[in-house]
Scaffold this motif. Structure first.
Motif, mmCIF file in Angstrom:
data_model
loop_
_atom_site.group_PDB
_atom_site.id
_atom_site.type_symbol
_atom_site.label_atom_id
_atom_site.label_comp_id
_atom_site.label_asym_id
_atom_site.label_seq_id
_atom_site.Cartn_x
_atom_site.Cartn_y
_atom_site.Cartn_z
ATOM 1 N N MET A 76 0.963 -1.119 0.355
ATOM 2 C CA MET A 76 -0.534 -0.113 -0.025
ATOM 3 C C MET A 76 1.055 1.309 0.385
ATOM 4 O O MET A 76 2.299 1.543 0.939
ATOM 5 N N SER A 77 0.257 1.994 -0.942
ATOM 6 C CA SER A 77 1.401 3.253 -0.419
ATOM 7 C C SER A 77 -0.209 4.390 -1.219
ATOM 8 O O SER A 77 -1.195 4.486 -1.587
ATOM 9 N N GLU A 78 0.614 6.400 -1.273
ATOM 10 C CA GLU A 78 -0.498 6.837 -0.606
ATOM 11 C C GLU A 78 -1.074 6.869 -2.749
ATOM 12 O O GLU A 78 -2.086 7.058 -2.676
ATOM 13 N N GLY A 79 -0.386 6.550 -3.028
ATOM 14 C CA GLY A 79 -0.640 6.708 -4.967
ATOM 15 C C GLY A 79 -1.103 5.286 -5.579
ATOM 16 O O GLY A 79 -1.820 4.760 -6.887
ATOM 17 N N GLY A 80 -0.916 4.335 -4.775
ATOM 18 C CA GLY A 80 -1.247 2.739 -5.186
ATOM 19 C C GLY A 80 -1.533 1.532 -4.784
ATOM 20 O O GLY A 80 -1.301 1.845 -3.007
ATOM 21 N N LEU A 81 -1.600 0.298 -4.489
ATOM 22 C CA LEU A 81 -1.571 -0.774 -3.889
ATOM 23 C C LEU A 81 -1.095 -2.075 -4.222
ATOM 24 O O LEU A 81 -1.671 -2.490 -5.768
ATOM 25 N N TYR A 82 -1.476 -2.697 -4.151
ATOM 26 C CA TYR A 82 -0.806 -4.250 -4.100
ATOM 27 C C TYR A 82 -1.398 -5.015 -3.403
ATOM 28 O O TYR A 82 -2.144 -5.083 -2.401
ATOM 29 N N VAL A 83 -2.643 -5.757 -4.846
ATOM 30 C CA VAL A 83 -3.715 -7.197 -4.032
ATOM 31 C C VAL A 83 -2.995 -8.387 -4.544
ATOM 32 O O VAL A 83 -3.108 -8.315 -5.769
ATOM 33 N N ARG A 84 -3.278 -8.931 -3.406
ATOM 34 C CA ARG A 84 -2.994 -10.313 -3.295
ATOM 35 C C ARG A 84 -4.255 -10.483 -4.221
ATOM 36 O O ARG A 84 -5.607 -11.047 -4.055
#
Length: 84
Positions: free
Chosen positions: A1-9
């Motif tokens: 997770m970041s301010e501009g995006g994220l990873y979805v498993r």
């Protein structure tokens, strides 16, 4: 997770390039709705070059100003709590 995006498993990454997300930002009560662009995908299956488990990465690209601000504030609060 970041301010501009994220990873979805996920074992089944989406085939679409643009998604609408409805989620609750960290440390917030209200759901937000954001648009995101799929930056990368990694499906299920073995790969010696894999650096992450199956899933996909998203870049947040749009949403109402209120929803984007809620996401960014939630992320900053979370990041501060873990010392990032």
């Amino acid at each position: 997770m970041s301010e501009g995006g994220l990873y979805v498993r996920s074992l089944a990454p989406p085939v679409e390039d643009t998604l609408w997300l409805e989620l609750r930002p960290p440390r917030k009560e209200r759901l937000v709705r954001l648009e995101a662009r799929v930056c990368w995908r990694r499906g299920y299956g073995g790969s010696a070059m894999a650096t992450v488990p199956p899933g996909f990465g998203l870049e947040i690209t749009d949403g109402s100003r209120t929803d984007r601000q809620a996401w960014e504030a939630g992320y900053r609060s979370f990041a501060e709590s873990i010392g990032a």
